[in-house]
Design a protein around this motif. Sequence first.
Motif, mmCIF file in Angstrom:
data_model
loop_
_atom_site.group_PDB
_atom_site.id
_atom_site.type_symbol
_atom_site.label_atom_id
_atom_site.label_comp_id
_atom_site.label_asym_id
_atom_site.label_seq_id
_atom_site.Cartn_x
_atom_site.Cartn_y
_atom_site.Cartn_z
ATOM 1 N N GLY A 11 24.305 -33.504 81.359
ATOM 2 C CA GLY A 11 23.970 -34.876 81.013
ATOM 3 C C GLY A 11 23.080 -35.013 79.801
ATOM 4 O O GLY A 11 22.962 -34.096 78.976
ATOM 5 N N PRO A 12 22.432 -36.165 79.680
ATOM 6 C CA PRO A 12 21.716 -36.545 78.470
ATOM 7 C C PRO A 12 20.563 -35.613 78.113
ATOM 8 O O PRO A 12 19.861 -35.104 78.979
ATOM 9 N N ASN A 13 20.429 -35.428 76.819
ATOM 10 C CA ASN A 13 19.353 -34.668 76.182
ATOM 11 C C ASN A 13 19.464 -33.158 76.345
ATOM 12 O O ASN A 13 18.676 -32.419 75.757
ATOM 13 N N LEU A 14 20.438 -32.682 77.117
ATOM 14 C CA LEU A 14 20.586 -31.237 77.246
ATOM 15 C C LEU A 14 21.108 -30.608 75.955
ATOM 16 O O LEU A 14 20.944 -29.408 75.745
ATOM 17 N N ASN A 15 21.669 -31.410 75.068
ATOM 18 C CA ASN A 15 22.045 -30.921 73.745
ATOM 19 C C ASN A 15 20.806 -30.568 72.916
ATOM 20 O O ASN A 15 20.919 -29.887 71.896
ATOM 21 N N MET A 16 19.635 -30.963 73.381
ATOM 22 C CA MET A 16 18.385 -30.684 72.678
ATOM 23 C C MET A 16 17.623 -29.492 73.261
ATOM 24 O O MET A 16 16.469 -29.252 72.894
ATOM 25 N N LEU A 17 18.272 -28.752 74.168
ATOM 26 C CA LEU A 17 17.625 -27.541 74.698
ATOM 27 C C LEU A 17 17.225 -26.625 73.548
ATOM 28 O O LEU A 17 17.952 -26.487 72.575
ATOM 29 N N GLY A 18 16.101 -25.979 73.711
ATOM 30 C CA GLY A 18 15.580 -25.094 72.682
ATOM 31 C C GLY A 18 14.619 -25.812 71.756
ATOM 32 O O GLY A 18 13.779 -25.196 71.114
ATOM 33 N N VAL A 19 14.740 -27.138 71.701
ATOM 34 C CA VAL A 19 13.881 -27.971 70.856
ATOM 35 C C VAL A 19 13.000 -28.853 71.731
ATOM 36 O O VAL A 19 11.817 -29.000 71.482
ATOM 37 N N ARG A 20 13.592 -29.410 72.772
ATOM 38 C CA ARG A 20 12.895 -30.354 73.644
ATOM 39 C C ARG A 20 11.975 -29.625 74.621
ATOM 40 O O ARG A 20 12.428 -28.809 75.419
ATOM 41 N N GLU A 21 10.705 -29.910 74.556
ATOM 42 C CA GLU A 21 9.702 -29.400 75.480
ATOM 43 C C GLU A 21 9.956 -27.947 75.904
ATOM 44 O O GLU A 21 10.176 -27.665 77.089
ATOM 45 N N PRO A 22 9.888 -27.024 74.955
ATOM 46 C CA PRO A 22 10.168 -25.623 75.297
ATOM 47 C C PRO A 22 9.238 -25.050 76.367
ATOM 48 O O PRO A 22 9.621 -24.130 77.084
ATOM 49 N N GLU A 23 8.065 -25.635 76.533
ATOM 50 C CA GLU A 23 7.150 -25.172 77.583
ATOM 51 C C GLU A 23 7.715 -25.464 78.972
ATOM 52 O O GLU A 23 7.376 -24.788 79.932
ATOM 53 N N THR A 104 14.385 -27.079 85.367
ATOM 54 C CA THR A 104 13.019 -27.123 85.899
ATOM 55 C C THR A 104 13.068 -27.444 87.393
ATOM 56 O O THR A 104 14.088 -27.889 87.911
ATOM 57 N N ASN A 105 11.949 -27.232 88.055
ATOM 58 C CA ASN A 105 11.838 -27.612 89.467
ATOM 59 C C ASN A 105 11.481 -29.093 89.509
ATOM 60 O O ASN A 105 10.327 -29.465 89.300
ATOM 61 N N ILE A 106 12.473 -29.921 89.770
ATOM 62 C CA ILE A 106 12.260 -31.366 89.741
ATOM 63 C C ILE A 106 11.230 -31.813 90.782
ATOM 64 O O ILE A 106 10.630 -32.874 90.641
ATOM 65 N N HIS A 107 10.985 -31.009 91.797
ATOM 66 C CA HIS A 107 10.041 -31.370 92.857
ATOM 67 C C HIS A 107 8.594 -31.080 92.479
ATOM 68 O O HIS A 107 7.674 -31.500 93.179
ATOM 69 N N ARG A 108 8.395 -30.373 91.360
ATOM 70 C CA ARG A 108 7.040 -30.102 90.862
ATOM 71 C C ARG A 108 6.708 -31.003 89.679
ATOM 72 O O ARG A 108 5.677 -30.824 89.040
ATOM 73 N N ARG A 109 7.588 -31.942 89.413
ATOM 74 C CA ARG A 109 7.405 -32.827 88.261
ATOM 75 C C ARG A 109 7.022 -34.234 88.716
ATOM 76 O O ARG A 109 6.637 -34.443 89.866
ATOM 77 N N GLU A 110 7.158 -35.190 87.857
ATOM 78 C CA GLU A 110 6.782 -36.563 88.167
ATOM 79 C C GLU A 110 7.517 -37.041 89.422
ATOM 80 O O GLU A 110 8.652 -36.665 89.667
ATOM 81 N N GLU A 111 6.840 -37.908 90.167
ATOM 82 C CA GLU A 111 7.367 -38.393 91.445
ATOM 83 C C GLU A 111 8.771 -38.977 91.305
ATOM 84 O O GLU A 111 9.630 -38.748 92.149
ATOM 85 N N GLY A 128 14.640 -25.080 89.068
ATOM 86 C CA GLY A 128 13.410 -24.363 88.778
ATOM 87 C C GLY A 128 13.561 -22.925 88.335
ATOM 88 O O GLY A 128 12.567 -22.240 88.153
ATOM 89 N N LEU A 129 14.776 -22.460 88.137
ATOM 90 C CA LEU A 129 14.984 -21.053 87.779
ATOM 91 C C LEU A 129 15.422 -20.877 86.333
ATOM 92 O O LEU A 129 15.974 -19.847 85.968
ATOM 93 N N GLY A 130 15.184 -21.902 85.518
ATOM 94 C CA GLY A 130 15.581 -21.834 84.118
ATOM 95 C C GLY A 130 17.098 -21.851 83.997
ATOM 96 O O GLY A 130 17.807 -22.253 84.922
ATOM 97 N N ILE A 131 17.589 -21.371 82.867
ATOM 98 C CA ILE A 131 19.040 -21.417 82.671
ATOM 99 C C ILE A 131 19.771 -20.423 83.554
ATOM 100 O O ILE A 131 20.977 -20.564 83.760
ATOM 101 N N SER A 132 19.058 -19.459 84.140
ATOM 102 C CA SER A 132 19.730 -18.526 85.051
ATOM 103 C C SER A 132 20.279 -19.254 86.278
ATOM 104 O O SER A 132 21.173 -18.750 86.955
ATOM 105 N N GLY A 133 19.791 -20.462 86.547
ATOM 106 C CA GLY A 133 20.327 -21.270 87.630
ATOM 107 C C GLY A 133 21.812 -21.555 87.461
ATOM 108 O O GLY A 133 22.548 -21.649 88.433
#
Length: 150
Positions: A11-23, A104-111, A128-133
Amino acid sequence: MNPPLIVVLNGPNLNMLGVREPEKYGTATLDDVEALCAEAAEEFGLAIDFRQTNSEGELVTWVQECRGRAAGIIINPAGYTTTSIALLDALLLTELPVIEVHITNIHRREEFRHHSYVSKAATGVICGLGISGYALAMRAMAELVGEDED
């Protein structure tokens, strides 16, 4: 005989992987994710159709096209996870195994990220397992599709 087709939708914004919030999302690009999926698909005897869109309507159309065409769907709905009843309905109508993936682990992020409409249609969820998911989803899908053939 052709290998079972697994459609991998992003879905949206995944084309920005590597640039968007790398942390949060790491430095891998969507091309890296596609290569990982292709490698895993080959290992498990699957074919893939890998796509990404920023448009909800296009994503819903792609899901609908899976009915009668694909053996299963792996989807990272991204921002549509928490908002799209239309995506949920489309996934349900395919009557296919669906694996929901989040980097990311969506359950550790914003409500607001804790609720997923897509999960109601998903056979399983990996987060939550990165791209290995994605590779783990491909392994699980190979098992699910193999069970369907038995």
